[in-house]
Design an enzyme around this catalytic site. Structure first.
Site, PDB file in Angstrom:
ATOM      1  N   LYS A 133       0.949  -1.312   0.274  1.00  0.00           N
ATOM      2  CA  LYS A 133      -0.039   0.147   0.230  1.00  0.00           C
ATOM      3  C   LYS A 133       1.100   1.213  -0.004  1.00  0.00           C
ATOM      4  O   LYS A 133       1.182   2.036   1.217  1.00  0.00           O
ATOM      5  CB  LYS A 133      -1.165  -0.061   1.348  1.00  0.00           C
ATOM      6  CG  LYS A 133      -2.602   0.426   1.154  1.00  0.00           C
ATOM      7  CD  LYS A 133      -2.063   2.250   0.641  1.00  0.00           C
ATOM      8  CE  LYS A 133      -2.151   3.236   1.928  1.00  0.00           C
ATOM      9  NZ  LYS A 133      -1.606   4.330   1.639  1.00  0.00           N
TER      10      LYS A 133
ATOM     11  N   GLU B   1       9.269   1.512  11.374  1.00  0.00           N
ATOM     12  CA  GLU B   1      10.582   2.840  10.945  1.00  0.00           C
ATOM     13  C   GLU B   1       9.411   3.617  10.087  1.00  0.00           C
ATOM     14  O   GLU B   1       8.856   4.277  10.180  1.00  0.00           O
ATOM     15  CB  GLU B   1      10.748   2.576   9.921  1.00  0.00           C
ATOM     16  CG  GLU B   1      12.275   2.820   9.158  1.00  0.00           C
ATOM     17  CD  GLU B   1      12.122   4.332   8.831  1.00  0.00           C
ATOM     18  OE1 GLU B   1      12.548   5.145   9.390  1.00  0.00           O
ATOM     19  OE2 GLU B   1      12.345   3.687   8.127  1.00  0.00           O
TER      20      GLU B   1
ATOM     21  N   THR C 172       5.347   8.402  13.022  1.00  0.00           N
ATOM     22  CA  THR C 172       4.839   7.972  15.077  1.00  0.00           C
ATOM     23  C   THR C 172       3.435   7.839  15.445  1.00  0.00           C
ATOM     24  O   THR C 172       3.225   6.527  15.589  1.00  0.00           O
ATOM     25  CB  THR C 172       5.278   9.235  15.904  1.00  0.00           C
ATOM     26  OG1 THR C 172       6.996   8.867  15.359  1.00  0.00           O
ATOM     27  CG2 THR C 172       5.757   7.902  17.190  1.00  0.00           C
ATOM     28  N   GLU C 173       2.686   8.829  14.865  1.00  0.00           N
ATOM     29  CA  GLU C 173       1.264   8.582  14.934  1.00  0.00           C
ATOM     30  C   GLU C 173       0.515   7.998  14.594  1.00  0.00           C
ATOM     31  O   GLU C 173      -0.214   6.379  15.341  1.00  0.00           O
ATOM     32  CB  GLU C 173       0.263   9.923  14.172  1.00  0.00           C
ATOM     33  CG  GLU C 173       1.058  11.275  15.366  1.00  0.00           C
ATOM     34  CD  GLU C 173       2.185  11.397  14.746  1.00  0.00           C
ATOM     35  OE1 GLU C 173       2.450  11.895  13.029  1.00  0.00           O
ATOM     36  OE2 GLU C 173       2.828  11.867  15.318  1.00  0.00           O
TER      37      GLU C 173
ATOM     38  N   GLU D 173       9.539  16.848  14.737  1.00  0.00           N
ATOM     39  CA  GLU D 173       9.359  17.108  13.364  1.00  0.00           C
ATOM     40  C   GLU D 173       9.058  17.272  12.520  1.00  0.00           C
ATOM     41  O   GLU D 173       7.959  17.709  12.076  1.00  0.00           O
ATOM     42  CB  GLU D 173       9.286  14.926  12.805  1.00  0.00           C
ATOM     43  CG  GLU D 173      10.230  14.528  11.378  1.00  0.00           C
ATOM     44  CD  GLU D 173       9.769  13.255  11.408  1.00  0.00           C
ATOM     45  OE1 GLU D 173       8.558  12.594  11.184  1.00  0.00           O
ATOM     46  OE2 GLU D 173      10.546  12.285  10.806  1.00  0.00           O
TER      47      GLU D 173
ATOM     48  N   CYS E 167      13.337  11.009   6.930  1.00  0.00           N
ATOM     49  CA  CYS E 167      12.966  10.476   8.544  1.00  0.00           C
ATOM     50  C   CYS E 167      14.738  10.665   9.202  1.00  0.00           C
ATOM     51  O   CYS E 167      13.832  11.329  10.094  1.00  0.00           O
ATOM     52  CB  CYS E 167      12.335   9.173   8.236  1.00  0.00           C
ATOM     53  SG  CYS E 167      13.632   8.194   7.767  1.00  0.00           S
TER      54      CYS E 167
HETATM   55  P1  NAP Z   1       1.719   8.443   7.094  1.00  0.00           P
HETATM   56  O1  NAP Z   1       0.133   9.852   6.899  1.00  0.00           O
HETATM   57  O2  NAP Z   1       2.262   8.097   8.271  1.00  0.00           O
HETATM   58  O3  NAP Z   1       1.439   8.061   6.282  1.00  0.00           O
HETATM   59  C1  NAP Z   1       2.196   6.380   5.472  1.00  0.00           C
HETATM   60  C2  NAP Z   1       2.281   5.329   5.649  1.00  0.00           C
HETATM   61  O4  NAP Z   1       0.571   5.120   6.036  1.00  0.00           O
HETATM   62  C3  NAP Z   1       1.257   5.963   3.784  1.00  0.00           C
HETATM   63  O5  NAP Z   1       0.781   5.100   3.019  1.00  0.00           O
HETATM   64  C4  NAP Z   1      -0.275   6.348   4.492  1.00  0.00           C
HETATM   65  O6  NAP Z   1      -1.064   6.237   3.615  1.00  0.00           O
HETATM   66  C5  NAP Z   1      -0.833   5.210   5.442  1.00  0.00           C
HETATM   67  N1  NAP Z   1      -1.450   5.220   6.671  1.00  0.00           N
HETATM   68  C6  NAP Z   1      -2.145   6.067   6.955  1.00  0.00           C
HETATM   69  N2  NAP Z   1      -2.645   6.257   8.270  1.00  0.00           N
HETATM   70  C7  NAP Z   1      -2.818   4.947   8.505  1.00  0.00           C
HETATM   71  C8  NAP Z   1      -3.586   4.306   9.021  1.00  0.00           C
HETATM   72  N3  NAP Z   1      -4.672   4.119  10.173  1.00  0.00           N
HETATM   73  N4  NAP Z   1      -3.307   2.585   9.245  1.00  0.00           N
HETATM   74  C9  NAP Z   1      -1.824   2.289   7.986  1.00  0.00           C
HETATM   75  N5  NAP Z   1      -1.823   2.995   7.236  1.00  0.00           N
HETATM   76  C10 NAP Z   1      -2.051   4.563   7.515  1.00  0.00           C
HETATM   77  O7  NAP Z   1       2.216  10.034   6.768  1.00  0.00           O
HETATM   78  P2  NAP Z   1       1.748  11.387   6.605  1.00  0.00           P
HETATM   79  O8  NAP Z   1       0.380  11.871   6.318  1.00  0.00           O
HETATM   80  O9  NAP Z   1       2.084  11.098   4.875  1.00  0.00           O
HETATM   81  O10 NAP Z   1       2.841  12.092   6.741  1.00  0.00           O
HETATM   82  C11 NAP Z   1       2.742  13.000   8.104  1.00  0.00           C
HETATM   83  C12 NAP Z   1       4.449  13.208   8.555  1.00  0.00           C
HETATM   84  O11 NAP Z   1       4.204  11.694   8.819  1.00  0.00           O
HETATM   85  C13 NAP Z   1       5.372  13.999   7.752  1.00  0.00           C
HETATM   86  O12 NAP Z   1       5.173  15.313   7.934  1.00  0.00           O
HETATM   87  C14 NAP Z   1       6.323  13.098   9.044  1.00  0.00           C
HETATM   88  O13 NAP Z   1       7.130  14.408   9.724  1.00  0.00           O
HETATM   89  C15 NAP Z   1       6.309  11.886   9.136  1.00  0.00           C
HETATM   90  N6  NAP Z   1       6.645  10.735   8.204  1.00  0.00           N
HETATM   91  C16 NAP Z   1       7.514  10.235   8.096  1.00  0.00           C
HETATM   92  C17 NAP Z   1       8.370   9.108   7.473  1.00  0.00           C
HETATM   93  C18 NAP Z   1       9.568   8.479   7.395  1.00  0.00           C
HETATM   94  O14 NAP Z   1       9.841   7.977   6.595  1.00  0.00           O
HETATM   95  N7  NAP Z   1      10.036   8.139   8.584  1.00  0.00           N
HETATM   96  C19 NAP Z   1       7.807   9.567   5.967  1.00  0.00           C
HETATM   97  C20 NAP Z   1       6.694   9.664   5.905  1.00  0.00           C
HETATM   98  C21 NAP Z   1       6.221  10.401   6.662  1.00  0.00           C
HETATM   99  P3  NAP Z   1      -1.815   7.691   2.965  1.00  0.00           P
HETATM  100  O15 NAP Z   1      -0.782   8.314   2.527  1.00  0.00           O
HETATM  101  O16 NAP Z   1      -2.823   7.470   2.299  1.00  0.00           O
HETATM  102  O17 NAP Z   1      -2.270   8.768   4.042  1.00  0.00           O
END
Ligand code: NAP
Ligand code: MG
Length: 506
Positions: A202, A276, A256-257, A410, A310
């Site tokens: 996904k 991760e 992390t959320e 972050e 990250c």
């Molecule tokens: P995110 O919401 O954690 O998204 C990561 C993945 O998880 C995406 O494929 C997302 O789908 C999916 N997802 C979202 N809600 C989910 C749930 N409840 N259960 C399972 N999977 C779910 O990250 P983001 O919203 O794109 O970014 C927000 C923040 O996260 C960034 O600003 C950054 O601080 C952090 N981040 C960290 C990393 C890292 O490499 N550690 C990478 C990206 C972001 P959707 O794309 O459809 O929401």
């Protein structure tokens, strides 16, 4: 600094244009299919906010179909038992060859979809992704067990052959972010397939495209139907995958959320998970470092990939004696770094990935200023010609306080906080004073100091006199709330295999 001739972009390749023109579907059980509810979503180029493609939006029902396909294929044994391990490795290697032959297409897709510089996409993302498949192709026929000498106290004199088998975990759900779309897919898919698992991937909603091309190449190699399934969609699709009772393992990279949500969702069937997550990585410059090199390294540690890493080196600790020189050097780099669309040949910093990310980073910039930090360079969203996309200025904040949100949270953007130190012990305490523990950097010419500092840092990766170095053979993962499990290298095999102990009375 904006790139010269902003509109002089590298032409989109014909192959890429015809790929973009399609409305893409989901890959389930070896077939490209519409989403159950027939929905699609738009893919946006963050450099100009224009729609570049359309992709089927998978939801719970599609995840269920994909998991059922993966389950059926896994349970049939076709991938991990009937196809021999060397043949399995050869197929993964063939996939790497096909990827190499389409490397320029992948790079363009990645740049158009995510916004990143085409040079970075081609030289780093795509090449590292190919390396992942090559590296793990070689593991497919080396996943042996062991024989173990035993003596069972309650069967005196009896003898046994005890051996272990290293078996795949089964159906693996993989949820990835948008910052390195193809590379994050490769980090997860390559070892999972090499170990004999079946996958449901996904990708992030912001960047669905490169995984689709990867799926097309997987089909071209001829992996058994259902071995690799691709469900593009939003968070609800990820949540359905994480909660699914027939999924044996979830591998997640992201915030992390959402990491917490994955842990909760995994409880239903106690599926294995690896996470991760985020970081707020310290990067430390001692006064005895090669200062020019350290300044360049520190700039690239935060500005690489628009800071959407990250492991971005977002908290820079600088020894007082070289603080002014370092801040001035960073400010010069920040002023002169070339900002432009990813498809411009001279671009060093592209736009952020999405409107949401643009808002988030812009809010951090204004909160930093409001809290009293000083932006020695940048500090604002880009204006003028660059307001056509999600561009923000590369920013260096000084005069920060430890409790400011720009220092603690972050940001995931090109925003650095620089903090002077005099007492190394105190600096190390500050460095580790975060919920995160993903990575860290150290700059010094003193070998002992370098290793001592590396030992004291609570982080899964420490770079000394370099930053952001990766290799398929070297493990990566977090301490503390940056997650658990290690990707890449031999350590990732632990995530995608399980050990069976077999006893034979002889
Ligand atoms: P995110 O919401 O954690 O998204 C990561 C993945 O998880 C995406 O494929 C997302 O789908 C999916 N997802 C979202 N809600 C989910 C749930 N409840 N259960 C399972 N999977 C779910 O990250 P983001 O919203 O794109 O970014 C927000 C923040 O996260 C960034 O600003 C950054 O601080 C952090 N981040 C960290 C990393 C890292 O490499 N550690 C990478 C990206 C972001 P959707 O794309 O459809 O929401
Ligand atoms: Mg996009």
């Amino acid at each position: 600094m904006i790139v010269d001739n902003l509109t002089d972009l590298i032409p989109v390749r014909d192959e890429v244009q015809s790929f973009l023109n399609k409305t893409h579907r989901l890959l389930i059980g070896g077939n490209w299919v519409e989403a159950a509810e027939g929905e699609t979503f738009e893919v946006i180029n963050p450099a100009d906010k224009k729609v570049i493609s359309h992709v089927a939006r998978g939801r719970k029902e599609d995840v269920q179909r994909a998991v059922a396909a993966a389950r059926k294929t896994f349970d049939s044994g076709v991938w991990h038992r009937k196809i021999g391990p060397r043949t399995r490795g050869k197929m993964i290697w063939q996939l790497a060859d096909l990827m190499e032959s389409r490397a320029d297409d992948f790079a363009q897709l990645e740049s158009l979809d995510n916004g990143k510089s085409i040079k970075v996409a081609r030289g780093a993302d795509v090449q590292l992704a190919i390396d992942m498949f090559r590296h793990f192709a070689g593991y497919a026929d080396k996943l042996g067990g062991e024989t173990i000498p035993t003596e069972v106290p309650y069967t005196p004199g009896a003898r046994y052959l005890n051996y272990t088998l290293r078996e795949p975990v089964g159906v693996v759900g993989q949820i990835i972010p948008w910052n390195f779309p193809l590379l994050m897919a490769a980090w997860k898919v390559a070892p999972a397939l090499a170990c004999g698992n079946c996958v449901v991937l996904k990708p992030a909603e912001q960047t669905p495209l490169s995984a689709i091309l990867l799926g097309e190449l997987i089909q071209e190699v001829g992996f058994p139907a259902g071995t690799f399934n691709l469900v593009n969609g939003f968070g609800d699709a990820g949540a359905a995958l994480a909660a699914h009772m027939e999924v044996d393992k979830v591998a997640f990279t992201g915030s992390t959320e959402v990491g917490y949500e994955i842990v909760k969702a995994s409880a239903g069937n106690l599926k294995r998970i690896s996470l991760e997550l985020g970081g707020k990585s310290p990067n430390i410059i001692y006064a005895d470092a090669d200062i020019e090199g350290a300044i360049k390294g520190a700039a690239s540690a935060i500005f690489f990939n628009q800071g959407q890493c990250c492991c971005a080196g977002s908290r820079l600790f600088v020894e007082r004696d070289v603080y002014d020189q370092t801040v001035e050097g960073l400010s010069n780099i920040g002023k002169n770094i070339r900002i432009g669309p990813g498809m411009h040949p001279k671009t060093e910093i592209g736009p952020l990935v999405s409107e949401e990310q643009f808002r988030r980073v812009s809010n951090f910039l204004s909160s930093g200023r409001k809290d009293g930090a000083k932006a020695v360079v940048g500090g604002n969203p880009c204006s003028g010609d660059l307001s056509q996309g999600y561009f923000v200025e590369p920013t260096v904040f000084t005069e920060t306080k430890p409790d400011m949100s720009i220092v603690c949270e972050e940001i995931f953007g090109p925003v650095l906080t620089v903090i002077p130190f005099q007492d190394p012990e105190e600096m190390l305490k500050w460095s580790n004073d975060t919920q995160y523990g993903l990575a860290a950097g150290v700059w010094t010419k003193d070998v002992s100091k370098a290793h001592r500092t590396a030992e004291m840092l609570k982080a899964g990766t420490v770079w000394i006199n370099c930053y952001n170095m990766f290799d398929a053979a070297s493990p990566f993962g977090g301490y503390k709330q940056s997650g658990y499990g290690r990707e890449m290298g031999k350590h990732v095999l632990e995530l995608y295999t399980q050990v069976k102990s077999v006893w034979v009375g002889i």
